[in-house]
Design an enzyme around this catalytic site. Structure first.
Site, PDB file in Angstrom:
ATOM      1  CD  GLU A  96     -96.165 -27.254  39.418  1.00 16.86           C
ATOM      2  OE1 GLU A  96     -95.616 -28.147  40.076  1.00 16.86           O
ATOM      3  OE2 GLU A  96     -97.238 -27.396  38.834  1.00 16.86           O
ATOM      4  CB  CYS A 109     -88.208 -27.740  32.419  1.00 19.92           C
ATOM      5  SG  CYS A 109     -89.779 -28.261  31.713  1.00 19.92           S
ATOM      6  CB  CYS A 116    -102.243 -28.016  30.150  1.00 19.50           C
ATOM      7  SG  CYS A 116    -101.962 -28.462  28.420  1.00 19.50           S
ATOM      8  CB  CYS A 120    -102.103 -35.598  27.307  1.00 15.93           C
ATOM      9  SG  CYS A 120    -101.753 -34.537  25.888  1.00 15.93           S
ATOM     10  CB  CYS A 123    -100.292 -35.260  31.039  1.00 17.88           C
ATOM     11  SG  CYS A 123     -99.486 -33.769  31.643  1.00 17.88           S
ATOM     12  N   GLY A 169     -98.545 -26.700  30.312  1.00 15.57           N
ATOM     13  CA  GLY A 169     -99.122 -25.934  29.216  1.00 15.57           C
ATOM     14  C   GLY A 169     -98.684 -26.385  27.846  1.00 15.57           C
ATOM     15  CB  SER A 224     -95.793 -34.851  22.684  1.00 14.42           C
ATOM     16  OG  SER A 224     -94.930 -34.003  23.408  1.00 14.42           O
ATOM     17  CG  ASN A 305     -92.178 -39.384  35.043  1.00 12.97           C
ATOM     18  OD1 ASN A 305     -91.295 -40.132  35.444  1.00 12.97           O
ATOM     19  ND2 ASN A 305     -91.975 -38.505  34.071  1.00 12.97           N
ATOM     20  CB  CYS A 348     -92.198 -35.641  31.648  1.00 10.47           C
ATOM     21  SG  CYS A 348     -90.661 -35.244  30.903  1.00 10.47           S
TER      22      CYS A 348
HETATM   23  N1  SAH Z   1     -97.732 -29.590  25.894  1.00 12.07           N
HETATM   24  C1  SAH Z   1     -96.400 -29.846  25.415  1.00 12.07           C
HETATM   25  C2  SAH Z   1     -95.313 -29.611  26.455  1.00 12.07           C
HETATM   26  C3  SAH Z   1     -95.538 -30.155  27.843  1.00 12.07           C
HETATM   27  S1  SAH Z   1     -95.488 -31.893  28.083  1.00 12.07           S
HETATM   28  C4  SAH Z   1     -96.316 -31.246  24.853  1.00 12.07           C
HETATM   29  O1  SAH Z   1     -97.269 -31.995  24.979  1.00 12.07           O
HETATM   30  O2  SAH Z   1     -95.324 -31.573  24.229  1.00 12.07           O
HETATM   31  C5  SAH Z   1     -93.811 -32.367  27.963  1.00 12.07           C
HETATM   32  C6  SAH Z   1     -93.630 -33.866  27.663  1.00 12.07           C
HETATM   33  O3  SAH Z   1     -94.008 -34.677  28.792  1.00 12.07           O
HETATM   34  C7  SAH Z   1     -94.501 -34.344  26.506  1.00 12.07           C
HETATM   35  O4  SAH Z   1     -93.717 -35.089  25.602  1.00 12.07           O
HETATM   36  C8  SAH Z   1     -95.526 -35.249  27.187  1.00 12.07           C
HETATM   37  O5  SAH Z   1     -95.972 -36.250  26.311  1.00 12.07           O
HETATM   38  C9  SAH Z   1     -94.737 -35.792  28.347  1.00 12.07           C
HETATM   39  N2  SAH Z   1     -95.549 -36.304  29.439  1.00 12.07           N
HETATM   40  C10 SAH Z   1     -96.761 -35.874  29.844  1.00 12.07           C
HETATM   41  N3  SAH Z   1     -97.182 -36.585  30.912  1.00 12.07           N
HETATM   42  C11 SAH Z   1     -96.215 -37.477  31.195  1.00 12.07           C
HETATM   43  C12 SAH Z   1     -96.053 -38.477  32.208  1.00 12.07           C
HETATM   44  N4  SAH Z   1     -96.959 -38.665  33.143  1.00 12.07           N
HETATM   45  N5  SAH Z   1     -94.919 -39.192  32.195  1.00 12.07           N
HETATM   46  C13 SAH Z   1     -93.961 -38.982  31.261  1.00 12.07           C
HETATM   47  N6  SAH Z   1     -94.047 -38.045  30.314  1.00 12.07           N
HETATM   48  C14 SAH Z   1     -95.158 -37.304  30.263  1.00 12.07           C
END
Ligand code: SAH
Length: 365
Positions: A96, A109, A116, A120, A123, A169, A224, A305, A348
């Site tokens: 994506e 992006c 992944c 988290c 996410c 990822g 993050s 989100n 995100c």
């Molecule tokens: N794996 C990497 C890059 C992808 S995530 C990382 O963790 O940084 C990109 C960003 O989106 C990260 O800062 C993550 O914390 C955030 N993120 C993940 N899930 C989210 C959600 N549901 N709502 C808002 N931000 C989110």
């Protein structure tokens, strides 16, 4: 049975690599540059279209290589102009990519992995698990596909493009491929997206932060964080059990030493209603940055989100503003990131290969 040798993905080859390939065919160096330009600058998508190549060389290339390894399955356009591309690799894995327009500068992006491996808790991509690492060519091709769709094949971008490695990822778990992709992207005979236009986001793969800091021509970094307390971060981002806040902040401090004049780096903090968004959490964050004497940082607050499968709610706008104010009162620069493309699952943490036909503004390409 005769095994057919696998073709190379030419989009993932550096110019130097292409020069070697051309030489092995007895072709001069400038032919390699010609092919490189055709793929990355003119953004042509098949050898057929490179009509200025000698026929013999073109058919040799066709035999051993391909330009395109990704197909666009669907494209979704948000009411705010954001576009989400759901693509597939040649072996069927989802990829994506998101295009985020803005007045000053557009942003692409990209994803570094299909799915992944990190878990988290907030996410949606995490629910896919790791499907596989993307190759350098699959990373670069995402950018080419989006640029062609938005601006037209080979057309110049009107005001430059920023690129962020914040899609599906964990980029630092696909480090080598990422670095090759960045080298290809920055080539001035190709896409010419220089490292200064690129930001890579990591969940905190500590050894790679040290490695990244040493790169001569490195992009910007975002880390993050989402909590300044080990206990909470362990549950939100289980990678914290592998490298805790002390190890992460020590690496961040080392990274700070590699910043160029005027450069800062970013901590991302996902705002989860009632979980990590109290004044006390903001104070704790300010104290953490202070303890490691991190001064050239900014904090990006990302309202969560949501999705049905996720047990979190987003902080209210008032809470986010208050959190920001507490950070600022302690001398920490903080910004609220506006969610983009939520309606099409492009924001995100929402990239989970969703392809429901009832998503608004769907278009097939
Ligand atoms: N794996 C990497 C890059 C992808 S995530 C990382 O963790 O940084 C990109 C960003 O989106 C990260 O800062 C993550 O914390 C955030 N993120 C993940 N899930 C989210 C959600 N549901 N709502 C808002 N931000 C989110």
């Amino acid at each position: 049975m005769v095994k057919v040798a696998e073709k190379v993905h030419i989009t993932g080859m550096t110019r130097a690599g292409l020069e070697e390939l051309a030489a092995s065919f007895g072709e001069p160096k400038y032919r390699a540059t010609q092919v490189f330009k055709a793929v990355h600058e003119r953004r042509l998508r098949s050898f057929d279209e490179i009509s200025d190549l000698p026929k013999k060389f073109r058919s040799k290339l066709e035999e051993i290589a391909d330009i395109s390894r990704l197909t666009v399955e669907s494209r979704y356009v948000s009411t705010d102009g954001t576009r989400r591309y759901l693509m597939k690799t040649a072996d069927g894995y989802p990829v994506e990519t998101v295009f985020i327009p803005s007045e000053k500068r557009d942003t692409i992006c990209f994803s570094s992995q299909s799915g992944c491996p990190l878990k988290c808790d907030f996410c949606l991509t995490a629910k896919l698990g790791l499907l596989r690492n993307l190759t350098p060519g699959e990373i670069v091709e995402q950018i080419i596909i989006v640029l062609n769709d938005v601006y037209g094949v080979g057309e110049e971008t009107p005001h430059g493009t920023n690129v962020v490695g914040m899609g599906a990822g964990e980029p630092f778990l696909n480090f080598e491929n990422l670095i090759v992709a960045l080298e290809i992207m920055s080539d001035d005979e190709g896409l010419f997206i220089v490292p200064n236009r690129v930001t890579i986001s990591t969940a905190g793969i500590v050894p790679k932060i040290y490695e990244f800091a040493k790169l001569e021509n490195r992009p910007h970094l975002a880390i993050s964080l989402s909590s300044a307390r080990d206990e909470l971060r362990d549950t939100l981002m289980p990678i914290n059990k592998r490298w805790d806040l002390d190890e992460l902040m020590t690496a961040a401090k080392e990274f700070e030493g590699s910043l160029r004049r005027g450069e800062r780096f970013t901590f991302e903090y996902v705002m989860l209603g009632g979980v990590n968004d109290a004044d006390a959490d903001a104070l704790e964050l300010a104290r953490l940055l202070d303890r490691y004497q991190l001064s050239r940082v900014k904090v990006n607050l990302i309202p969560h989100n949501g999705a049905e499968q996720l047990d979190y709610s987003t902080s209210t706008p008032e809470r986010v503003e208050r959190f920001k104010a507490v950070l600022e009162s302690r001398g920490v620069s903080a910004y609220v990131r506006q969610p983009r493309g939520r309606d099409i699952y492009a924001a995100c943490g929402q990239l989970a290969a969703k392809s429901e036909p009832n998503l608004v503004h769907m278009m097939s390409v």
